[in-house]
Design a protein around this motif. Structure first.
Motif, PDB file in Angstrom:
ATOM      1  N   THR A 175       0.835  -1.200   0.000  1.00  0.00           N
ATOM      2  CA  THR A 175       0.000   0.000   0.000  1.00  0.00           C
ATOM      3  C   THR A 175       0.874   1.257   0.000  1.00  0.00           C
ATOM      4  OG1 THR A 175      -0.123   0.197   2.414  1.00  0.00           O
ATOM      5  CG2 THR A 175      -1.775  -1.206   1.324  1.00  0.00           C
ATOM      6  N   ARG A 176       0.351   2.316  -0.600  1.00  0.00           N
ATOM      7  CA  ARG A 176       1.070   3.595  -0.563  1.00  0.00           C
ATOM      8  C   ARG A 176       1.317   4.028   0.884  1.00  0.00           C
ATOM      9  NH1 ARG A 176      -2.276   5.297  -4.888  1.00  0.00           N
ATOM     10  NH2 ARG A 176      -1.112   5.809  -6.803  1.00  0.00           N
ATOM     11  N   ALA A 177       0.323   3.803   1.740  1.00  0.00           N
ATOM     12  CA  ALA A 177       0.458   4.222   3.134  1.00  0.00           C
ATOM     13  C   ALA A 177       1.633   3.523   3.806  1.00  0.00           C
ATOM     14  CB  ALA A 177      -0.837   3.940   3.890  1.00  0.00           C
ATOM     15  N   ASP A 178       1.802   2.227   3.569  1.00  0.00           N
ATOM     16  CA  ASP A 178       2.932   1.506   4.159  1.00  0.00           C
ATOM     17  C   ASP A 178       4.256   2.008   3.593  1.00  0.00           C
ATOM     18  OD1 ASP A 178       1.418  -0.042   5.835  1.00  0.00           O
ATOM     19  OD2 ASP A 178       1.550  -1.879   4.640  1.00  0.00           O
ATOM     20  N   LEU A 179       4.299   2.252   2.288  1.00  0.00           N
ATOM     21  CA  LEU A 179       5.535   2.717   1.659  1.00  0.00           C
ATOM     22  C   LEU A 179       5.882   4.121   2.131  1.00  0.00           C
ATOM     23  CD1 LEU A 179       4.920   1.326  -1.931  1.00  0.00           C
ATOM     24  CD2 LEU A 179       6.473   0.409  -0.203  1.00  0.00           C
ATOM     25  N   LEU A 244       5.636 -11.022 -10.461  1.00  0.00           N
ATOM     26  CA  LEU A 244       5.306 -10.194  -9.301  1.00  0.00           C
ATOM     27  C   LEU A 244       5.234 -11.019  -8.018  1.00  0.00           C
ATOM     28  CD1 LEU A 244       2.530  -7.853 -10.772  1.00  0.00           C
ATOM     29  CD2 LEU A 244       5.022  -7.625 -10.881  1.00  0.00           C
ATOM     30  N   GLU A 245       5.992 -12.088  -7.968  1.00  0.00           N
ATOM     31  CA  GLU A 245       5.909 -12.975  -6.804  1.00  0.00           C
ATOM     32  C   GLU A 245       7.134 -12.917  -5.897  1.00  0.00           C
ATOM     33  OE1 GLU A 245       2.806 -16.431  -8.235  1.00  0.00           O
ATOM     34  OE2 GLU A 245       4.947 -16.795  -8.572  1.00  0.00           O
ATOM     35  N   ARG A 246       8.099 -12.089  -6.224  1.00  0.00           N
ATOM     36  CA  ARG A 246       9.281 -11.978  -5.373  1.00  0.00           C
ATOM     37  C   ARG A 246       8.882 -11.482  -3.988  1.00  0.00           C
ATOM     38  NH1 ARG A 246      14.338  -7.772  -6.279  1.00  0.00           N
ATOM     39  NH2 ARG A 246      15.601  -8.486  -4.505  1.00  0.00           N
ATOM     40  N   GLN A 247       9.455 -12.090  -2.958  1.00  0.00           N
ATOM     41  CA  GLN A 247       9.123 -11.721  -1.585  1.00  0.00           C
ATOM     42  C   GLN A 247      10.383 -11.437  -0.781  1.00  0.00           C
ATOM     43  OE1 GLN A 247       5.628 -12.029   0.433  1.00  0.00           O
ATOM     44  NE2 GLN A 247       5.791 -10.840  -1.446  1.00  0.00           N
ATOM     45  N   THR A 248      10.342 -10.390   0.027  1.00  0.00           N
ATOM     46  CA  THR A 248      11.395 -10.110   0.995  1.00  0.00           C
ATOM     47  C   THR A 248      10.728  -9.693   2.308  1.00  0.00           C
ATOM     48  OG1 THR A 248      11.691  -7.697   0.797  1.00  0.00           O
ATOM     49  CG2 THR A 248      12.656  -9.065  -0.949  1.00  0.00           C
ATOM     50  N   THR A 249      11.536  -9.582   3.342  1.00  0.00           N
ATOM     51  CA  THR A 249      11.031  -9.104   4.632  1.00  0.00           C
ATOM     52  C   THR A 249      11.439  -7.646   4.869  1.00  0.00           C
ATOM     53  OG1 THR A 249      13.015  -9.946   5.751  1.00  0.00           O
ATOM     54  CG2 THR A 249      11.103 -11.420   5.643  1.00  0.00           C
ATOM     55  N   ASP A 250      11.950  -6.984   3.837  1.00  0.00           N
ATOM     56  CA  ASP A 250      12.486  -5.627   4.015  1.00  0.00           C
ATOM     57  C   ASP A 250      11.430  -4.614   4.460  1.00  0.00           C
ATOM     58  OD1 ASP A 250      14.893  -6.643   3.261  1.00  0.00           O
ATOM     59  OD2 ASP A 250      15.084  -5.505   1.391  1.00  0.00           O
ATOM     60  N   LEU A 251      10.229  -4.697   3.907  1.00  0.00           N
ATOM     61  CA  LEU A 251       9.210  -3.714   4.275  1.00  0.00           C
ATOM     62  C   LEU A 251       8.856  -3.837   5.755  1.00  0.00           C
ATOM     63  CD1 LEU A 251       7.330  -1.437   3.532  1.00  0.00           C
ATOM     64  CD2 LEU A 251       5.675  -3.115   2.680  1.00  0.00           C
ATOM     65  N   GLU A 252       8.681  -5.054   6.229  1.00  0.00           N
ATOM     66  CA  GLU A 252       8.394  -5.253   7.653  1.00  0.00           C
ATOM     67  C   GLU A 252       9.544  -4.742   8.510  1.00  0.00           C
ATOM     68  OE1 GLU A 252       6.984  -8.724  10.815  1.00  0.00           O
ATOM     69  OE2 GLU A 252       7.178  -9.186   8.677  1.00  0.00           O
ATOM     70  N   LEU A 253      10.782  -4.967   8.049  1.00  0.00           N
ATOM     71  CA  LEU A 253      11.950  -4.506   8.789  1.00  0.00           C
ATOM     72  C   LEU A 253      11.954  -2.987   8.917  1.00  0.00           C
ATOM     73  CD1 LEU A 253      14.825  -4.955   9.989  1.00  0.00           C
ATOM     74  CD2 LEU A 253      15.690  -4.749   7.648  1.00  0.00           C
ATOM     75  N   VAL A 254      11.705  -2.284   7.810  1.00  0.00           N
ATOM     76  CA  VAL A 254      11.756  -0.824   7.838  1.00  0.00           C
ATOM     77  C   VAL A 254      10.558  -0.246   8.597  1.00  0.00           C
ATOM     78  CG1 VAL A 254      11.815   1.268   6.423  1.00  0.00           C
ATOM     79  CG2 VAL A 254      13.061  -0.759   5.681  1.00  0.00           C
ATOM     80  N   LEU A 255       9.392  -0.866   8.439  1.00  0.00           N
ATOM     81  CA  LEU A 255       8.199  -0.389   9.139  1.00  0.00           C
ATOM     82  C   LEU A 255       8.266  -0.643  10.642  1.00  0.00           C
ATOM     83  CD1 LEU A 255       5.279  -1.544   6.789  1.00  0.00           C
ATOM     84  CD2 LEU A 255       5.977   0.812   7.262  1.00  0.00           C
ATOM     85  N   ARG A 257       6.868  -3.238  11.833  1.00  0.00           N
ATOM     86  CA  ARG A 257       5.588  -3.922  12.052  1.00  0.00           C
ATOM     87  C   ARG A 257       5.244  -4.673  10.771  1.00  0.00           C
ATOM     88  NH1 ARG A 257       2.065  -1.433   8.769  1.00  0.00           N
ATOM     89  NH2 ARG A 257       2.232   0.828   8.418  1.00  0.00           N
ATOM     90  N   PRO A 258       4.287  -5.606  10.829  1.00  0.00           N
ATOM     91  CA  PRO A 258       3.876  -6.279   9.595  1.00  0.00           C
ATOM     92  C   PRO A 258       3.202  -5.302   8.641  1.00  0.00           C
ATOM     93  CG  PRO A 258       3.219  -7.542  11.528  1.00  0.00           C
ATOM     94  CD  PRO A 258       3.664  -6.206  12.031  1.00  0.00           C
ATOM     95  N   PRO A 259       3.411  -5.458   7.336  1.00  0.00           N
ATOM     96  CA  PRO A 259       2.709  -4.611   6.373  1.00  0.00           C
ATOM     97  C   PRO A 259       1.210  -4.895   6.391  1.00  0.00           C
ATOM     98  CG  PRO A 259       4.586  -5.740   5.358  1.00  0.00           C
ATOM     99  CD  PRO A 259       4.359  -6.378   6.696  1.00  0.00           C
ATOM    100  N   GLN A 264      -7.070  -6.363   5.626  1.00  0.00           N
ATOM    101  CA  GLN A 264      -7.095  -4.957   6.037  1.00  0.00           C
ATOM    102  C   GLN A 264      -7.287  -4.044   4.841  1.00  0.00           C
ATOM    103  OE1 GLN A 264      -3.287  -4.974   8.016  1.00  0.00           O
ATOM    104  NE2 GLN A 264      -4.206  -5.050  10.068  1.00  0.00           N
ATOM    105  N   ALA A 265      -6.636  -4.355   3.728  1.00  0.00           N
ATOM    106  CA  ALA A 265      -6.761  -3.536   2.528  1.00  0.00           C
ATOM    107  C   ALA A 265      -8.191  -3.610   1.973  1.00  0.00           C
ATOM    108  CB  ALA A 265      -5.763  -3.984   1.470  1.00  0.00           C
ATOM    109  N   VAL A 266      -8.768  -4.805   1.983  1.00  0.00           N
ATOM    110  CA  VAL A 266     -10.145  -4.976   1.488  1.00  0.00           C
ATOM    111  C   VAL A 266     -11.136  -4.242   2.381  1.00  0.00           C
ATOM    112  CG1 VAL A 266     -11.986  -6.670   1.157  1.00  0.00           C
ATOM    113  CG2 VAL A 266      -9.689  -7.137   0.277  1.00  0.00           C
ATOM    114  N   THR A 267     -10.955  -4.371   3.677  1.00  0.00           N
ATOM    115  CA  THR A 267     -11.853  -3.703   4.619  1.00  0.00           C
ATOM    116  C   THR A 267     -11.838  -2.191   4.402  1.00  0.00           C
ATOM    117  OG1 THR A 267     -11.554  -5.461   6.254  1.00  0.00           O
ATOM    118  CG2 THR A 267     -12.381  -3.347   7.057  1.00  0.00           C
ATOM    119  N   ALA A 268     -10.639  -1.639   4.221  1.00  0.00           N
ATOM    120  CA  ALA A 268     -10.522  -0.199   3.989  1.00  0.00           C
ATOM    121  C   ALA A 268     -11.143   0.212   2.651  1.00  0.00           C
ATOM    122  CB  ALA A 268      -9.055   0.215   4.022  1.00  0.00           C
ATOM    123  N   ALA A 269     -10.959  -0.625   1.623  1.00  0.00           N
ATOM    124  CA  ALA A 269     -11.473  -0.306   0.296  1.00  0.00           C
ATOM    125  C   ALA A 269     -13.004  -0.282   0.268  1.00  0.00           C
ATOM    126  CB  ALA A 269     -10.945  -1.313  -0.721  1.00  0.00           C
TER     127      ALA A 269
END
Length: 271
Positions: A175-179, A244-255, A257-259, A264-269
């Motif tokens: 999500t843009r918000a997470d990034l 589009l299936e490459r996975q890393t843990t970098d986003l969780e590391l920088v945040l 918290r879990p992305p 959650q994205a569906v609920t918000a949408a």
């Protein structure tokens, strides 16, 4: 001062919002082509400056007194133009003595062969930043979850059918918000300097999305695989090819918290 370029755009504005709400003690500036579009930010204390990627002189003025800067990639799809704009921005960052820069690149920009093709501008920008000797952080973003999961899914709920051409393959969007939150963290913590992060959200599929739409809305939504004649069709075809299936843990590391999850994205949408 932290300067955010492209702050009138969707991602840049979210980064500024993160900085204002979570790091209120840090002075924030916004370098934008049209300062009039950021009057609301100026009213909240943001130092809004005229900085146009196509006018290098304005960048040297806009980046003055910056300690850190987020270089948000240009929205143009013309690779040659984007490269020229970014290199002008890097030159301005160096000329202004900015201590550290973070750049919103794209997944794969550091990989062999990236100097040609759709990632060429990002590859060239990363190389220019590194060669400049600047302290830096590369934020290699994926495609935005928001492009796929948004209020438009209400139509699928109404129809009871969710159509995609992904062949059931996964998408590693975020999500843009997470990034934006990740970028704000990088801009306020020296521990991220010298790192390149490959940012991916939780892998999801369209059959899973249909199941979440069903669960959240209470109405049955069936996933159907068929050609999609919309701008998303191209991205869906990339997913079908397994790109589009490459996975890393970098986003969780920088945040820290879990992305954001698919649910959650569906609920918000659908809210």
């Amino acid at each position: 001062m932290i300067i955010v370029t492209g702050a009138s755009g969707a991602l840049g504005r979210l980064v500024v919002e993160q900085l204002l709400t979570r790091f209120p003690d840090r002075p924030v500036g916004a370098a934008v082509r049209d300062p009039g579009r950021c009057a609301d930010l100026a009213a909240r204390g943001v130092d809004v400056r005229h900085g146009d990627y196509d006018d290098p002189a304005t960048l040297r003025t806009a980046f003055r007194d910056a300690d850190r800067l987020l270089l948000v990639s240009s929205p143009t799809l013309d690779g040659e133009v984007r490269t020229r704009q970014h290199l002008a921005a890097v030159d301005a960052v160096v000329a202004c003595g900015v201590r550290a820069v973070a750049y919103t690149s794209f997944l794969g920009a550091d990989q062999p062969g990236a100097a040609q093709g759709p990632n060429a501008a990002h590859h060239a920008t990363e190389r220019a930043i590194v060669d400049s000797g600047l302290s830096c952080t590369m934020l290699r973003n994926p495609f935005y979850t928001d492009a796929f999961i948004n209020a438009g899914l209400r139509d699928a709920v109404t129809a009871g059918v969710l159509t995609s051409s992904t062949g059931g393959r996964g998408l590693n969007t975020a999500t843009r918000a997470d990034l934006a939150a990740a970028a704000a963290n990088v801009l306020t913590d020296d521990a991220h300097l010298g790192h390149g992060y490959d940012l991916t959200g939780p892998l999801w599929t369209y059959p899973q999305l249909a199941a979440e739409l069903t669960s959240v809305s209470g109405r049955t939504v069936t996933s159907v695989d068929a050609p999609v004649d919309t701008p998303l069709g191209f991205l869906m075809n990339l997913a079908k090819a397994g790109l589009l299936e490459r996975q890393t843990t970098d986003l969780e590391l920088v945040l820290g918290r879990p992305p954001t999850t698919l649910r959650q994205a569906v609920t918000a949408a659908l809210a």
